[in-house]
Design a protein around this motif. Sequence first.
Motif, mmCIF file in Angstrom:
data_model
loop_
_atom_site.group_PDB
_atom_site.id
_atom_site.type_symbol
_atom_site.label_atom_id
_atom_site.label_comp_id
_atom_site.label_asym_id
_atom_site.label_seq_id
_atom_site.Cartn_x
_atom_site.Cartn_y
_atom_site.Cartn_z
ATOM 1 N N ALA A 177 0.811 -1.220 0.000
ATOM 2 C CA ALA A 177 0.000 0.000 0.000
ATOM 3 C C ALA A 177 0.843 1.268 0.000
ATOM 4 C CB ALA A 177 -0.921 0.001 1.217
ATOM 5 N N LEU A 178 2.118 1.174 0.318
ATOM 6 C CA LEU A 178 2.955 2.367 0.337
ATOM 7 C C LEU A 178 4.387 1.982 -0.013
ATOM 8 C CD1 LEU A 178 4.644 2.135 3.250
ATOM 9 C CD2 LEU A 178 2.424 2.769 4.139
ATOM 10 N N ALA A 179 5.162 3.000 -0.387
ATOM 11 C CA ALA A 179 6.557 2.756 -0.754
ATOM 12 C C ALA A 179 7.416 2.726 0.502
ATOM 13 C CB ALA A 179 7.039 3.860 -1.693
ATOM 14 N N TYR A 180 8.413 1.850 0.521
ATOM 15 C CA TYR A 180 9.286 1.696 1.674
ATOM 16 C C TYR A 180 10.658 2.279 1.386
ATOM 17 C CZ TYR A 180 5.937 -1.645 3.657
ATOM 18 O OH TYR A 180 4.820 -2.233 4.173
ATOM 19 N N THR A 181 11.274 2.840 2.424
ATOM 20 C CA THR A 181 12.694 3.134 2.352
ATOM 21 C C THR A 181 13.441 1.869 2.758
ATOM 22 O OG1 THR A 181 12.858 3.850 4.658
ATOM 23 C CG2 THR A 181 12.216 5.515 3.030
ATOM 24 N N GLN A 182 14.750 1.876 2.577
ATOM 25 C CA GLN A 182 15.526 0.713 2.989
ATOM 26 C C GLN A 182 15.398 0.480 4.494
ATOM 27 O OE1 GLN A 182 17.047 -1.493 1.139
ATOM 28 N NE2 GLN A 182 16.846 -0.485 -0.845
ATOM 29 N N PHE A 183 15.333 1.567 5.262
ATOM 30 C CA PHE A 183 15.204 1.437 6.715
ATOM 31 C C PHE A 183 13.833 0.889 7.101
ATOM 32 C CE2 PHE A 183 13.797 3.103 10.783
ATOM 33 C CZ PHE A 183 14.825 2.710 11.627
ATOM 34 N N SER A 184 12.759 1.489 6.574
ATOM 35 C CA SER A 184 11.417 1.026 6.935
ATOM 36 C C SER A 184 11.171 -0.399 6.461
ATOM 37 C CB SER A 184 10.360 1.977 6.354
ATOM 38 O OG SER A 184 10.451 2.050 4.943
ATOM 39 N N ARG A 185 11.774 -0.774 5.332
ATOM 40 C CA ARG A 185 11.659 -2.156 4.869
ATOM 41 C C ARG A 185 12.307 -3.119 5.851
ATOM 42 N NH1 ARG A 185 15.849 -5.150 4.256
ATOM 43 N NH2 ARG A 185 16.872 -3.425 3.193
ATOM 44 N N ALA A 186 13.495 -2.748 6.352
ATOM 45 C CA ALA A 186 14.190 -3.602 7.315
ATOM 46 C C ALA A 186 13.392 -3.728 8.613
ATOM 47 C CB ALA A 186 15.582 -3.042 7.600
ATOM 48 N N MET A 187 12.798 -2.610 9.075
ATOM 49 C CA MET A 187 12.000 -2.666 10.294
ATOM 50 C C MET A 187 10.760 -3.546 10.111
ATOM 51 S SD MET A 187 13.662 -0.976 12.584
ATOM 52 C CE MET A 187 15.097 -1.706 11.761
ATOM 53 N N GLN A 188 10.156 -3.510 8.928
ATOM 54 C CA GLN A 188 8.998 -4.367 8.679
ATOM 55 C C GLN A 188 9.400 -5.840 8.713
ATOM 56 O OE1 GLN A 188 7.579 -4.976 4.768
ATOM 57 N NE2 GLN A 188 5.431 -4.741 5.331
ATOM 58 N N LEU A 190 11.711 -7.130 10.432
ATOM 59 C CA LEU A 190 12.006 -7.489 11.819
ATOM 60 C C LEU A 190 10.805 -7.340 12.733
ATOM 61 C CD1 LEU A 190 15.510 -5.786 12.133
ATOM 62 C CD2 LEU A 190 15.050 -8.228 11.940
ATOM 63 N N SER A 191 9.647 -6.933 12.173
ATOM 64 C CA SER A 191 8.406 -6.737 12.959
ATOM 65 C C SER A 191 8.604 -5.684 14.047
ATOM 66 C CB SER A 191 7.932 -8.058 13.568
ATOM 67 O OG SER A 191 7.652 -8.998 12.549
ATOM 68 N N VAL A 192 9.279 -4.607 13.696
ATOM 69 C CA VAL A 192 9.495 -3.485 14.610
ATOM 70 C C VAL A 192 8.652 -2.307 14.122
ATOM 71 C CG1 VAL A 192 11.175 -1.843 15.542
ATOM 72 C CG2 VAL A 192 11.816 -4.238 15.190
ATOM 73 N N GLY A 193 7.807 -1.772 14.982
ATOM 74 C CA GLY A 193 6.963 -0.645 14.609
ATOM 75 C C GLY A 193 7.751 0.648 14.509
ATOM 76 N N SER A 256 12.960 -6.161 30.827
ATOM 77 C CA SER A 256 13.218 -5.596 29.509
ATOM 78 C C SER A 256 12.136 -6.008 28.523
ATOM 79 C CB SER A 256 14.580 -6.054 28.998
ATOM 80 O OG SER A 256 14.803 -5.613 27.681
ATOM 81 N N ALA A 257 11.815 -5.090 27.595
ATOM 82 C CA ALA A 257 10.825 -5.371 26.550
ATOM 83 C C ALA A 257 11.484 -5.742 25.226
ATOM 84 C CB ALA A 257 9.912 -4.153 26.358
ATOM 85 N N TYR A 258 12.804 -5.817 25.186
ATOM 86 C CA TYR A 258 13.492 -6.228 23.961
ATOM 87 C C TYR A 258 13.168 -7.691 23.645
ATOM 88 C CZ TYR A 258 16.428 -2.041 23.664
ATOM 89 O OH TYR A 258 16.876 -0.760 23.515
ATOM 90 N N ARG A 259 13.014 -7.995 22.362
ATOM 91 C CA ARG A 259 12.782 -9.371 21.914
ATOM 92 C C ARG A 259 14.084 -9.942 21.370
ATOM 93 N NH1 ARG A 259 10.219 -9.429 17.475
ATOM 94 N NH2 ARG A 259 10.223 -7.189 17.056
ATOM 95 N N LEU A 260 14.406 -11.149 21.759
ATOM 96 C CA LEU A 260 15.620 -11.790 21.261
ATOM 97 C C LEU A 260 15.479 -12.106 19.779
ATOM 98 C CD1 LEU A 260 16.477 -14.256 24.180
ATOM 99 C CD2 LEU A 260 17.475 -12.007 23.697
ATOM 100 N N LEU A 261 16.552 -11.945 19.050
ATOM 101 C CA LEU A 261 16.560 -12.242 17.626
ATOM 102 C C LEU A 261 16.526 -13.756 17.428
ATOM 103 C CD1 LEU A 261 16.849 -10.802 14.833
ATOM 104 C CD2 LEU A 261 19.287 -11.291 14.991
ATOM 105 N N GLU A 262 15.596 -14.228 16.614
ATOM 106 C CA GLU A 262 15.469 -15.665 16.382
ATOM 107 C C GLU A 262 16.716 -16.198 15.674
ATOM 108 O OE1 GLU A 262 11.816 -16.607 14.455
ATOM 109 O OE2 GLU A 262 10.636 -15.251 15.709
ATOM 110 N N GLU A 263 17.076 -17.436 16.011
ATOM 111 C CA GLU A 263 18.335 -18.002 15.527
ATOM 112 C C GLU A 263 18.377 -18.140 14.007
ATOM 113 O OE1 GLU A 263 19.078 -21.642 17.504
ATOM 114 O OE2 GLU A 263 19.350 -20.725 19.491
ATOM 115 N N HIS A 264 17.232 -18.399 13.379
ATOM 116 C CA HIS A 264 17.248 -18.628 11.934
ATOM 117 C C HIS A 264 17.357 -17.333 11.128
ATOM 118 C CE1 HIS A 264 12.967 -17.611 12.577
ATOM 119 N NE2 HIS A 264 12.986 -17.228 11.310
#
Length: 390
Positions: A177-188, A190-193, A256-264
């Motif tokens: 629905a919208l264009a992404y920057t490289q940063f916003s694409r990476a955050m999507q 990683l499921s980071v708002g 802490s509210a940080y989520r651990l990065l999944e191993e895969h």
Amino acid sequence: MTSRDAAEVLSLSERQIKRLKAGVKKEGEVFVIHKNRGRKPKHTIPGKIRDQIVFLALSKYKGANYAHLAELLEEDEGITISQSSVSRVLKAKGIKSSRKHKPPKPHRSRERKPQEGLLLQMDASPYEWIPGIKCSLQRQTILKYGLPVSVYVDRHIIFKTPSNAKLTIYDEFEGKALAYTQFSRAMQELSVGIVYAYSPQAKGRIERLWGTLQDRLVLELRLFAIKSLKEANAFLPGFIQRFNARFAVVPREPQSAYRLLEEHINIDYILCRKEARKASQGSTFSFGGQTYQLSKNNQVVPIPNKAAITVLTSPRFGMRAEYKGGVYEVRKAVRPAKVIPKEDRAKRSIKPIKVKDDHPWKNSGVRPNFTYEESDRELVAAIYDPQGWE
């Protein structure tokens, strides 16, 4: 004049006036002079130390603000002196702080989140932390602490596309629905708002942090003669520990509210540049004016024509390509050189033809602006009529 009148004129109490009268009668007029006049206080800074502070501020620690200079003097030079004393010594010599504080404007600060990792404030900075090298921090935060729930950024084009940005045809096919920057694409991925700030004051904490880091970090990198990213990364953990010990704020809730990065998940394949391409015949694709093929175990990976490919580029791994969920190495496609058969060479040899005097071109008075040659005979016959122009 009575004691009451004298007290009113001198803005003193009657008791003080009586004490002064008694002292003057006993010791004379010198009694009204303060006893410490002309004497140096016990806590005064020796002139030798003052000169040393001024010398260091203009040479070794040039560019440090008053607070940072007081810390460096205590840590590195063994000179324990308060920030206010440093300020007085340097101001007396006309040396101003590297940071100019503007009068504060009334603004309601954003309330801090109760847990660490709920909202990570971020900013983009073109500052050269190391002379000649521009770099940024993001990967270390994720690897050390984990993924935050959301990040708080401004509307810079690094974080958000302009309002008139259009989707690419590949994005439309995928239903975006919208264009992404490289940063916003990476955050999507990683499921980071992402929360966007609409004023500089709204993200004042990170702006002040940048100013502090540009004062402190750059100076300390210079003091340790750090000139490469490898040296800077080795120096950074100790600096962060000292920095946090002075400026960090303890959250209300310790969990802490940080989520651990999944191993895969390979973080390098997300924190990189990604660009879409379409495969062409011969299992190849074009990128940067070159033709490449996917490679696995030194073997070419076959891909159908017009297959969707995502090209990944990063200083950490160079260039790779993603196809159907897998990431492959790439190599330049080798195309064989074109060889013209001998019989074709004879046919393609160019022989100029002489035009006769009775040719229509000469009779009509019109001359073409190109050389009529043997290879163009059929073309000319199809265009021109013997009697003149078609």
